[in-house]
Scaffold this motif. Structure first.
Motif, PDB file in Angstrom:
ATOM      1  N   ARG A   4     -66.876-104.169  54.885  1.00 61.06           N
ATOM      2  CA  ARG A   4     -65.434-104.258  54.820  1.00 61.06           C
ATOM      3  C   ARG A   4     -64.953-103.757  53.465  1.00 61.06           C
ATOM      4  NH1 ARG A   4     -63.302-110.283  53.391  1.00 61.06           N
ATOM      5  NH2 ARG A   4     -64.321-110.371  51.380  1.00 61.06           N
ATOM      6  N   ASP A   7     -60.635-106.362  49.605  1.00 60.02           N
ATOM      7  CA  ASP A   7     -59.208-106.558  49.338  1.00 60.02           C
ATOM      8  C   ASP A   7     -58.969-107.845  48.556  1.00 60.02           C
ATOM      9  OD1 ASP A   7     -58.384-104.263  50.573  1.00 60.02           O
ATOM     10  OD2 ASP A   7     -58.101-105.205  52.522  1.00 60.02           O
ATOM     11  N   LEU A  10     -59.639-114.075  50.616  1.00 62.06           N
ATOM     12  CA  LEU A  10     -58.680-114.275  51.698  1.00 62.06           C
ATOM     13  C   LEU A  10     -57.941-115.602  51.639  1.00 62.06           C
ATOM     14  CD1 LEU A  10     -60.929-112.986  54.619  1.00 62.06           C
ATOM     15  CD2 LEU A  10     -59.136-111.743  53.428  1.00 62.06           C
ATOM     16  N   ALA A  13     -54.754-117.331  54.211  1.00 54.06           N
ATOM     17  CA  ALA A  13     -53.951-116.352  54.941  1.00 54.06           C
ATOM     18  C   ALA A  13     -54.161-114.997  54.286  1.00 54.06           C
ATOM     19  CB  ALA A  13     -52.482-116.718  54.906  1.00 54.06           C
ATOM     20  N   ALA A  14     -54.338-114.007  55.105  1.00 51.47           N
ATOM     21  CA  ALA A  14     -54.545-112.676  54.544  1.00 51.47           C
ATOM     22  C   ALA A  14     -53.521-111.705  55.100  1.00 51.47           C
ATOM     23  CB  ALA A  14     -55.947-112.195  54.869  1.00 51.47           C
ATOM     24  N   GLY A  15     -53.148-111.909  56.334  1.00 56.26           N
ATOM     25  CA  GLY A  15     -52.220-110.989  56.974  1.00 56.26           C
ATOM     26  C   GLY A  15     -50.928-111.685  57.314  1.00 56.26           C
ATOM     27  N   ILE A  16     -50.479-111.481  58.550  1.00 54.36           N
ATOM     28  CA  ILE A  16     -49.211-112.074  58.970  1.00 54.36           C
ATOM     29  C   ILE A  16     -49.374-113.512  59.446  1.00 54.36           C
ATOM     30  CG2 ILE A  16     -48.097-109.892  59.546  1.00 54.36           C
ATOM     31  CD1 ILE A  16     -48.797-110.475  62.501  1.00 54.36           C
ATOM     32  N   ARG A  17     -50.640-113.947  59.633  1.00 60.63           N
ATOM     33  CA  ARG A  17     -50.852-115.307  60.141  1.00 60.63           C
ATOM     34  C   ARG A  17     -51.281-116.249  59.034  1.00 60.63           C
ATOM     35  NH1 ARG A  17     -54.851-113.869  64.826  1.00 60.63           N
ATOM     36  NH2 ARG A  17     -55.660-112.691  63.063  1.00 60.63           N
ATOM     37  N   CYS A  19     -53.542-119.783  58.245  1.00 57.66           N
ATOM     38  CA  CYS A  19     -54.616-120.622  58.772  1.00 57.66           C
ATOM     39  C   CYS A  19     -54.031-121.920  59.315  1.00 57.66           C
ATOM     40  CB  CYS A  19     -55.611-120.922  57.655  1.00 57.66           C
ATOM     41  SG  CYS A  19     -56.812-122.179  58.081  1.00 57.66           S
TER      42      CYS A  19
END
Ligand code: HEM
Length: 54
Positions: A4, A7, A10, A13-17, A19
């Motif tokens: 991967r 980035d 994490l 939360a890493a994106g739009i969601r 935990c």
């Protein structure tokens, strides 16, 4: 091979969601930290605070 792009970490939360276990994980973290400090009263940081990545 599992790979991967790095980035950064994490956390919860890493994106739009977000935990769904974030509050439970936070509570568990609080319990672990308070028990650790109570049990090992002499515990101290191994390096300068500036070495901790936010
Ligand atoms: C230190 C502990 C934990 C970390 C670091 C963590 C981290 C994460 C991360 C990075 C995601 C993906 C967020 C995203 O897609 O942007 C996630 C999703 C999720 N986590 Fe956690 N988690 C932890 C504990 C828990 C616990 C204790 C539970 C349940 C009891 C839980 C349930 C979930 C669920 C159900 C999702 C999927 C949410 C969705 O798809 O909308 N997690 N978690």
């Amino acid at each position: 091979m599992i790979d991967r792009v790095d980035d950064g970490h994490l956390v919860l939360a890493a994106g739009i969601r977000l935990c769904l276990g974030a509050h439970l994980a936070g509570l568990e973290g609080q319990i672990v930290c308070s028990r650790l400090v109570r049990r090992f009263a002499y515990i101290q940081a191994a390096g300068p605070r500036s070495a901790v990545r936010p």
